[in-house]
Design a protein around this motif. Structure first.
Motif, PDB file in Angstrom:
ATOM      1  N   LEU A 108     -42.733  81.569  57.709  1.00  0.00           N
ATOM      2  CA  LEU A 108     -43.100  80.157  57.627  1.00  0.00           C
ATOM      3  C   LEU A 108     -43.023  79.662  56.183  1.00  0.00           C
ATOM      4  O   LEU A 108     -42.489  78.580  55.917  1.00  0.00           O
ATOM      5  CB  LEU A 108     -44.505  79.947  58.188  1.00  0.00           C
ATOM      6  CG  LEU A 108     -45.120  78.554  58.005  1.00  0.00           C
ATOM      7  CD1 LEU A 108     -44.267  77.496  58.678  1.00  0.00           C
ATOM      8  CD2 LEU A 108     -46.546  78.531  58.560  1.00  0.00           C
ATOM      9  N   ASP A 109     -43.538  80.437  55.255  1.00  0.00           N
ATOM     10  CA  ASP A 109     -43.503  80.032  53.843  1.00  0.00           C
ATOM     11  C   ASP A 109     -42.062  79.912  53.349  1.00  0.00           C
ATOM     12  O   ASP A 109     -41.721  78.970  52.616  1.00  0.00           O
ATOM     13  CB  ASP A 109     -44.261  81.038  52.975  1.00  0.00           C
ATOM     14  CG  ASP A 109     -45.774  80.916  53.137  1.00  0.00           C
ATOM     15  OD1 ASP A 109     -46.228  79.877  53.670  1.00  0.00           O
ATOM     16  OD2 ASP A 109     -46.490  81.859  52.738  1.00  0.00           O
ATOM     17  N   GLU A 110     -41.214  80.860  53.734  1.00  0.00           N
ATOM     18  CA  GLU A 110     -39.811  80.824  53.312  1.00  0.00           C
ATOM     19  C   GLU A 110     -39.091  79.616  53.905  1.00  0.00           C
ATOM     20  O   GLU A 110     -38.293  78.951  53.228  1.00  0.00           O
ATOM     21  CB  GLU A 110     -39.111  82.117  53.718  1.00  0.00           C
ATOM     22  CG  GLU A 110     -39.566  83.334  52.933  1.00  0.00           C
ATOM     23  CD  GLU A 110     -39.072  84.647  53.517  1.00  0.00           C
ATOM     24  OE1 GLU A 110     -39.041  85.646  52.785  1.00  0.00           O
ATOM     25  OE2 GLU A 110     -38.716  84.673  54.733  1.00  0.00           O
ATOM     26  N   LEU A 111     -39.387  79.317  55.157  1.00  0.00           N
ATOM     27  CA  LEU A 111     -38.760  78.162  55.809  1.00  0.00           C
ATOM     28  C   LEU A 111     -39.249  76.857  55.187  1.00  0.00           C
ATOM     29  O   LEU A 111     -38.479  75.908  55.033  1.00  0.00           O
ATOM     30  CB  LEU A 111     -39.062  78.186  57.305  1.00  0.00           C
ATOM     31  CG  LEU A 111     -38.403  79.322  58.097  1.00  0.00           C
ATOM     32  CD1 LEU A 111     -38.999  79.399  59.503  1.00  0.00           C
ATOM     33  CD2 LEU A 111     -36.896  79.127  58.168  1.00  0.00           C
ATOM     34  N   THR A 112     -40.525  76.806  54.823  1.00  0.00           N
ATOM     35  CA  THR A 112     -41.072  75.608  54.177  1.00  0.00           C
ATOM     36  C   THR A 112     -40.390  75.361  52.840  1.00  0.00           C
ATOM     37  O   THR A 112     -40.030  74.223  52.514  1.00  0.00           O
ATOM     38  CB  THR A 112     -42.588  75.758  53.972  1.00  0.00           C
ATOM     39  OG1 THR A 112     -43.223  75.953  55.251  1.00  0.00           O
ATOM     40  CG2 THR A 112     -43.175  74.519  53.310  1.00  0.00           C
ATOM     41  N   ARG A 113     -40.202  76.428  52.063  1.00  0.00           N
ATOM     42  CA  ARG A 113     -39.522  76.281  50.774  1.00  0.00           C
ATOM     43  C   ARG A 113     -38.078  75.827  50.966  1.00  0.00           C
ATOM     44  O   ARG A 113     -37.579  74.972  50.225  1.00  0.00           O
ATOM     45  CB  ARG A 113     -39.556  77.610  49.997  1.00  0.00           C
ATOM     46  CG  ARG A 113     -40.907  77.909  49.364  1.00  0.00           C
ATOM     47  CD  ARG A 113     -40.796  78.999  48.312  1.00  0.00           C
ATOM     48  NE  ARG A 113     -40.407  80.279  48.910  1.00  0.00           N
ATOM     49  CZ  ARG A 113     -41.266  81.164  49.411  1.00  0.00           C
ATOM     50  NH1 ARG A 113     -42.560  80.904  49.404  1.00  0.00           N
ATOM     51  NH2 ARG A 113     -40.828  82.302  49.903  1.00  0.00           N
ATOM     52  N   ASP A 116     -38.041  72.142  51.748  1.00  0.00           N
ATOM     53  CA  ASP A 116     -38.262  71.341  50.536  1.00  0.00           C
ATOM     54  C   ASP A 116     -37.002  71.294  49.671  1.00  0.00           C
ATOM     55  O   ASP A 116     -36.668  70.246  49.093  1.00  0.00           O
ATOM     56  CB  ASP A 116     -39.430  71.913  49.735  1.00  0.00           C
ATOM     57  CG  ASP A 116     -40.768  71.747  50.443  1.00  0.00           C
ATOM     58  OD1 ASP A 116     -40.845  70.935  51.376  1.00  0.00           O
ATOM     59  OD2 ASP A 116     -41.722  72.447  50.054  1.00  0.00           O
ATOM     60  N   LEU A 117     -36.304  72.407  49.574  1.00  0.00           N
ATOM     61  CA  LEU A 117     -35.061  72.443  48.792  1.00  0.00           C
ATOM     62  C   LEU A 117     -33.977  71.591  49.448  1.00  0.00           C
ATOM     63  O   LEU A 117     -33.156  70.973  48.759  1.00  0.00           O
ATOM     64  CB  LEU A 117     -34.580  73.891  48.642  1.00  0.00           C
ATOM     65  CG  LEU A 117     -35.415  74.781  47.709  1.00  0.00           C
ATOM     66  CD1 LEU A 117     -34.955  76.238  47.811  1.00  0.00           C
ATOM     67  CD2 LEU A 117     -35.296  74.294  46.266  1.00  0.00           C
ATOM     68  N   ALA A 118     -33.968  71.549  50.780  1.00  0.00           N
ATOM     69  CA  ALA A 118     -32.993  70.710  51.488  1.00  0.00           C
ATOM     70  C   ALA A 118     -33.222  69.236  51.160  1.00  0.00           C
ATOM     71  O   ALA A 118     -32.271  68.480  50.926  1.00  0.00           O
ATOM     72  CB  ALA A 118     -33.083  70.938  52.996  1.00  0.00           C
TER      73      ALA A 118
END
Length: 403
Positions: A108-113, A116-118
């Motif tokens: 989840l944390d990796e997907l959230t980051r 945000d980068l997208a």
């Protein structure tokens, strides 16, 4: 047919209309007067951005085609086309459950980051990066979401909804309306499941923009109004996310109203946006969306330009607080604002200043500016004073502004 860029705007409109559609038919389809179509095809007078939007939508093309910046059916460059194709596959396959082969999705944390980068890539006008990051989140996120429960499932729903929204925004920027609506449909279902009214409101703001891009201004206003009423905060008790979403919706409604040349409504909406911004007190970002005093002020300039209140727009732009925009303002938002200023400068006869502003934009965002309609509008107006200057600007920024 002659080289597309060598034709006048009127001849391009006439060619796009063809023999199967009469001038009256085009006027009816675009929601404009027959006299406007006749004057446009005869190259008499200048078309407003609002009229160009309506004609382009009725002709099933883009403003850039009417202005000769790109030929019919040529569309985007190869890299952008590939990025949009990849994004389209991810939007549809993720929603349909076609994610076989992803055995170890990101956390989840990796997907959230990555989400945000997208969004950062979107505001930097990096289409390839938006596509790569959003595709990762949509495919891997749906795998994890499918097996998640409780709070993690709700958080994943919001990450996915926001990522579908950036996909919709990217697609809409390229005129890919069907892809934008597909992405937004998936986003709205996820936001409803997460029961997040702020996310739902921001999705409606994007839907309003999609309608505006398609010259469906009454629907654009109605969508923004409906969503604003659903979330309308009591400013004394409102949460900061509610204020941000409400302010952004008021801007969406104001922009759409200005395209309808409804000055009274536009003024009312932008006043509400200013009130929300004042309550926030500073610029904030949530789910990829920025709002605050800077957005309210810069958008107000664009709204007055659309209403042809050029003097008022320039007065707002000359305020000391507007001369040095904050570094936190995205490249896209900053340069969109500068194009509005350049258009107002043209209207006020400040042609040298308008040319300089256009150069600033072209040098700051060379890839983004190629897909915008306003540079062509500004170039055509500057050419009435000096075609040599416009050709020099075209060469400098790499965008064909006039034939």
């Amino acid at each position: 047919m002659s080289n597309w860029a060598d034709l006048t705007n009127g001849k391009r409109i006439k060619h796009l209309r063809g023999s199967d559609l009469t001038q009256q038919g085009l006027a009816d389809a675009a929601g404009v007067s027959l006299a406007l179509v006749q004057k446009a095809e005869q190259d008499r007078g200048e078309l407003s951005v609002g009229s160009l939007l309506k004609l382009a939508s009725a002709l099933k093309t883009d403003i850039a085609v009417i202005l000769g910046q790109q030929a019919p059916r040529r569309g985007m460059n190869r890299d952008d086309r590939a990025a949009l194709h990849h994004l389209s596959d991810s939007v549809h396959e993720s929603a349909l459950g076609e994610w076989d082969g992803i055995d170890d999705p990101s956390t989840l944390d990796e997907l959230t980051r990555a989400r945000d980068l997208a969004w950062s890539a979107y505001w930097a006008s990096d289409t390839a990066k938006v596509s790569s990051l959003a595709s990762k989140v949509l495919m891997e996120g749906q795998v994890r979401y499918d097996s998640a429960t409780g709070a993690e499932r709700e958080q994943l729903a919001l990450v996915l909804a926001s990522t579908y929204r950036v996909a919709a925004s990217c697609a809409n920027g390229f005129g890919q309306r069907d892809l934008a609506l597909s992405a937004l449909t998936s986003a709205k279902l996820l936001a409803k499941e997460a029961d997040d009214p702020v996310m739902s409101a921001l999705l409606e703001s994007t839907l309003s923009w999609i309608y505006l891009r398609g010259a469906k201004t009454p629907r654009a206003v109605a969508v923004a109004e409906r969503a604003a009423l659903a979330i309308e905060p009591s400013f004394s008790r409102a949460s900061r996310p509610e204020l941000l979403a409400y302010g952004r919706l008021m801007i969406s409604a104001a922009v759409a109203a200005s395209r309808r040349e409804d000055e009274s409504a536009a003024d009312d909406y932008i006043s509400q946006a200013h009130a929300a911004a004042a309550r926030l007190g500073r610029d904030e970002r949530l789910y990829g969306t920025s709002f605050g005093p800077t957005a309210a002020k810069t958008e107000a300039v664009g709204i007055h330009v659309a209403l042809k209140n050029y003097g008022r727009a320039l007065k707002l732009a000359s305020h000391p607080a507007m001369r040095k925009l904050p570094k936190s303002m995205s490249k896209v938002a900053r340069n969109r604002y500068k194009l509005d200023v350049a258009l107002a400068q043209c209207a006020a006869g400040l042609y040298d200043q308008a040319g300089d502003t256009l150069i600033e934009v072209g040098l700051d965002a060379p890839d983004w500016v190629k897909h915008q309609a306003l540079p062509g509008v500004i170039g055509n107006r500057l050419a009435k004073v000096s075609t040599a200057r416009v050709r020099n600007i075209s060469e400098l920024i790499g965008v064909p502004l006039i034939a």
